[in-house]
Design an enzyme around this catalytic site. Structure first.
Site, PDB file in Angstrom:
ATOM      1  N   ALA A  65       0.866  -1.181   0.000  1.00 22.01           N
ATOM      2  CA  ALA A  65       0.000   0.000   0.000  1.00 22.01           C
ATOM      3  C   ALA A  65       0.899   1.226   0.000  1.00 22.01           C
ATOM      4  O   ALA A  65       2.054   1.164   0.441  1.00 22.01           O
ATOM      5  CB  ALA A  65      -0.876  -0.019   1.231  1.00 22.01           C
ATOM      6  N   GLY A 109       0.542  -5.078   0.963  1.00 20.53           N
ATOM      7  CA  GLY A 109      -0.717  -5.157   0.216  1.00 20.53           C
ATOM      8  C   GLY A 109      -0.530  -5.789  -1.158  1.00 20.53           C
ATOM      9  O   GLY A 109      -1.468  -6.384  -1.695  1.00 20.53           O
ATOM     10  N   GLU A 112      -0.723  -9.360  -0.585  1.00 13.18           N
ATOM     11  CA  GLU A 112      -2.107  -9.699  -0.210  1.00 13.18           C
ATOM     12  C   GLU A 112      -3.030  -9.723  -1.428  1.00 13.18           C
ATOM     13  O   GLU A 112      -3.907 -10.585  -1.549  1.00 13.18           O
ATOM     14  CB  GLU A 112      -2.611  -8.694   0.840  1.00 13.18           C
ATOM     15  CG  GLU A 112      -1.890  -8.886   2.178  1.00 13.18           C
ATOM     16  CD  GLU A 112      -2.223  -7.803   3.181  1.00 13.18           C
ATOM     17  OE1 GLU A 112      -1.998  -6.616   2.862  1.00 13.18           O
ATOM     18  OE2 GLU A 112      -2.701  -8.130   4.275  1.00 13.18           O
ATOM     19  N   GLU A 132       5.035  -5.296   6.894  1.00 13.77           N
ATOM     20  CA  GLU A 132       4.329  -4.226   7.603  1.00 13.77           C
ATOM     21  C   GLU A 132       4.865  -3.996   9.009  1.00 13.77           C
ATOM     22  O   GLU A 132       4.856  -2.883   9.518  1.00 13.77           O
ATOM     23  CB  GLU A 132       2.824  -4.548   7.681  1.00 13.77           C
ATOM     24  CG  GLU A 132       2.089  -4.456   6.350  1.00 13.77           C
ATOM     25  CD  GLU A 132       2.072  -5.748   5.546  1.00 13.77           C
ATOM     26  OE1 GLU A 132       2.928  -6.633   5.787  1.00 13.77           O
ATOM     27  OE2 GLU A 132       1.190  -5.872   4.673  1.00 13.77           O
TER      28      GLU A 132
HETATM   29  N1  DAK Z   1       4.585   3.192  -0.743  1.00 11.02           N
HETATM   30  C1  DAK Z   1       4.945   4.360  -1.299  1.00 11.02           C
HETATM   31  N2  DAK Z   1       6.034   4.529  -2.056  1.00 11.02           N
HETATM   32  C2  DAK Z   1       6.797   3.450  -2.271  1.00 11.02           C
HETATM   33  C3  DAK Z   1       6.481   2.180  -1.732  1.00 11.02           C
HETATM   34  C4  DAK Z   1       5.302   2.075  -0.933  1.00 11.02           C
HETATM   35  N3  DAK Z   1       4.882   0.910  -0.421  1.00 11.02           N
HETATM   36  N4  DAK Z   1       7.440   1.304  -2.113  1.00 11.02           N
HETATM   37  C5  DAK Z   1       8.309   2.006  -2.868  1.00 11.02           C
HETATM   38  N5  DAK Z   1       7.924   3.287  -2.978  1.00 11.02           N
HETATM   39  C6  DAK Z   1       8.565   4.364  -3.695  1.00 11.02           C
HETATM   40  C7  DAK Z   1       9.801   4.841  -2.952  1.00 11.02           C
HETATM   41  O1  DAK Z   1       9.445   5.770  -1.951  1.00 11.02           O
HETATM   42  C8  DAK Z   1      10.576   5.487  -4.087  1.00 11.02           C
HETATM   43  O2  DAK Z   1      10.026   6.748  -4.369  1.00 11.02           O
HETATM   44  P1  DAK Z   1      10.941   8.071  -4.508  1.00 11.02           P
HETATM   45  O3  DAK Z   1      11.739   8.131  -3.255  1.00 11.02           O
HETATM   46  O4  DAK Z   1      11.783   7.766  -5.715  1.00 11.02           O
HETATM   47  O5  DAK Z   1       9.954   9.169  -4.704  1.00 11.02           O
HETATM   48  C9  DAK Z   1      10.268   4.582  -5.264  1.00 11.02           C
HETATM   49  O6  DAK Z   1       9.080   3.887  -4.941  1.00 11.02           O
HETATM   50  C10 DAK Z   1      11.352   3.526  -5.515  1.00 11.02           C
HETATM   51  O7  DAK Z   1      11.570   2.848  -4.298  1.00 11.02           O
HETATM   52  P2  DAK Z   1      13.027   2.612  -3.687  1.00 11.02           P
HETATM   53  O8  DAK Z   1      13.932   3.740  -4.038  1.00 11.02           O
HETATM   54  O9  DAK Z   1      12.843   2.308  -2.250  1.00 11.02           O
HETATM   55  O10 DAK Z   1      13.470   1.313  -4.511  1.00 11.02           O
HETATM   56  P3  DAK Z   1      14.481   0.184  -4.056  1.00 11.02           P
HETATM   57  O11 DAK Z   1      14.697  -0.656  -5.259  1.00 11.02           O
HETATM   58  O12 DAK Z   1      15.687   0.777  -3.359  1.00 11.02           O
HETATM   59  O13 DAK Z   1      13.716  -0.661  -2.935  1.00 11.02           O
HETATM   60  C11 DAK Z   1      11.775  -1.852  -2.014  1.00 11.02           C
HETATM   61  C12 DAK Z   1      12.587  -1.432  -3.291  1.00 11.02           C
HETATM   62  C13 DAK Z   1      10.507  -2.517  -2.507  1.00 11.02           C
HETATM   63  C14 DAK Z   1      12.601  -2.865  -1.226  1.00 11.02           C
HETATM   64  C15 DAK Z   1      11.494  -0.606  -1.161  1.00 11.02           C
HETATM   65  O14 DAK Z   1      10.918   0.422  -2.011  1.00 11.02           O
HETATM   66  C16 DAK Z   1      10.552  -0.874  -0.021  1.00 11.02           C
HETATM   67  O15 DAK Z   1      10.939  -1.413   1.003  1.00 11.02           O
HETATM   68  N6  DAK Z   1       9.286  -0.436  -0.179  1.00 11.02           N
HETATM   69  C17 DAK Z   1       8.290  -0.534   0.871  1.00 11.02           C
HETATM   70  C18 DAK Z   1       7.808  -1.960   1.018  1.00 11.02           C
HETATM   71  C19 DAK Z   1       6.784  -2.091   2.135  1.00 11.02           C
HETATM   72  O16 DAK Z   1       7.087  -1.811   3.314  1.00 11.02           O
HETATM   73  N7  DAK Z   1       5.560  -2.481   1.802  1.00 11.02           N
HETATM   74  C20 DAK Z   1       4.450  -2.621   2.749  1.00 11.02           C
HETATM   75  C21 DAK Z   1       3.643  -1.340   2.743  1.00 11.02           C
HETATM   76  S1  DAK Z   1       2.379  -1.362   4.013  1.00 11.02           S
HETATM   77  C22 DAK Z   1      -5.232  -1.363   4.808  1.00 11.02           C
HETATM   78  C23 DAK Z   1      -4.932  -2.679   4.670  1.00 11.02           C
HETATM   79  C24 DAK Z   1      -3.665  -3.049   4.236  1.00 11.02           C
HETATM   80  C25 DAK Z   1      -2.700  -2.120   3.960  1.00 11.02           C
HETATM   81  C26 DAK Z   1      -3.026  -0.799   4.048  1.00 11.02           C
HETATM   82  C27 DAK Z   1      -4.289  -0.409   4.489  1.00 11.02           C
HETATM   83  N8  DAK Z   1      -6.540  -0.958   5.292  1.00 11.02           N
HETATM   84  C28 DAK Z   1      -7.533  -2.020   5.495  1.00 11.02           C
HETATM   85  C29 DAK Z   1      -6.862   0.407   5.476  1.00 11.02           C
HETATM   86  C30 DAK Z   1      -1.374  -2.515   3.506  1.00 11.02           C
HETATM   87  C31 DAK Z   1      -0.257  -1.967   4.019  1.00 11.02           C
HETATM   88  C32 DAK Z   1       1.032  -2.139   3.322  1.00 11.02           C
HETATM   89  O17 DAK Z   1       1.128  -2.747   2.270  1.00 11.02           O
END
Ligand code: DAK
Length: 258
Positions: A65, A109, A112, A132
């Protein structure tokens, strides 16, 4: 169907939804989830479509997400609006077969959503994870439940508590994905499977999907009873007569979805 964050293409009876926010690694924001929900609503009504593929880019199916969008939301906002929750339900509710074709990151997400699909075909480059906990939350779109049912308690606990990623080979070994193929073959493999499904009787494929999904929510006895009832009902269809006639006449069936 013009959308800003997804692209839809169709090829015969198969529709492909491509998540398309490459700069954010296809992070799922509210708008994208709304577009996916809208597209699925239309595809479910479209009698020409027998199977859908959801995919992303080579680098990311979806990196979760959109953290930037959700970081300042509050408990009350999330509870009252549940925007994200309502929209992701469109995938859970989708009644036709739907395949996830995953390459690169399928995190949070993203993982998921892939698990909401009926099965996952992964490229060798796929990386699955529920990170997460590293953000101070936990999976919120069914990850704790679906991942556990797919890979068992030990691996689900390991992934959700450490936030580590699972590579494609481990994901296949653990039952999270149905097949792993070289990246270059990902879409052709997914399309071949989708075309095979779309060539079957649509109502029979939908009933098969519904029956398998019932196994997650019921006892074995009730599930078998449900299967038997739907099995019996299939003998009221044209497609059952056609499928069995085609076999005995040594020809290909021509299903009419009725
Ligand atoms: N959200 C926003 N931006 C993201 C992102 C994300 N999840 N993942 C990557 N980006 C963005 C980065 O910020 C970066 O943007 P700029 O800085 O260039 O503006 C761009 O994508 C490229 O990312 P990286 O520079 O980080 O790229 P790398 O190759 O170095 O790293 C990575 C790739 C996938 C390992 C890294 O980007 C990373 O760790 N990303 C986050 C992964 C993560 O933590 N995902 C879980 C998110 S929480 C809900 C239910 C469920 C959910 C939400 C609500 N409700 C019922 C309300 C779900 C929650 C989640 O999924």
């Amino acid at each position: 169907m013009p959308y800003d964050n997804i692209e839809i293409t169709t090829d015969g009876g198969v529709a492909i939804i491509q998540l398309d926010r490459p700069k954010a690694l296809n992070a799922l924001n509210n708008k994208m989830m709304g577009e996916v929900a809208d597209a699925l609503t239309k595809l479910e009504k479209d009698d020409n479509i027998g199977c859908v593929i959801v995919t992303g880019s080579d680098k990311a199916f979806a990196a979760g997400a959109d953290i930037k969008e959700m970081q300042d939301t509050t408990y009350l906002y999330n509870y009252k609006h549940d925007d994200f929750g309502n929209k992701h339900c469109a995938i859970e509710r989708f009644r036709k077969p739907i395949i996830a074709a995953v390459s690169g990151y399928a995190l949070g997400g993203g993982c998921e959503i892939a698990m909401m699909c009926d099965f996952i075909i992964a490229a060798e480059t796929a990386k699955f994870g529920q990170p997460e906990i590293t953000l101070g939350v936990m999976p919120g779109m069914g990850g704790t439940q679906r991942l556990t049912k797919a890979v068992g308690k030990a691996k689900a606990m390991d992934m959700c508590l450490t936030g580590r990623m699972m590579l494609a080979e481990e994901a296949e070994r653990s039952g999270l994905v149905s097949r792993v193929v070289p990246l270059d073959d990902l879409m052709s493999t997914a399309k071949e499977a989708a075309h095979k499904i779309a060539a079957q009787s649509q109502p029979i494929a939908m009933m098969t999907k519904e029956t398998i999904n019932t196994s997650f929510d019921t006892t074995l006895t009730q599930g078998i009873q449900f299967e038997r009832r739907l099995f019996h009902s299939m003998f009221s269809t044209h497609d059952q007569k056609e499928g069995m006639s085609a076999f005995t006449e040594k020809r290909k069936p021509h299903f009419k979805n009725k």
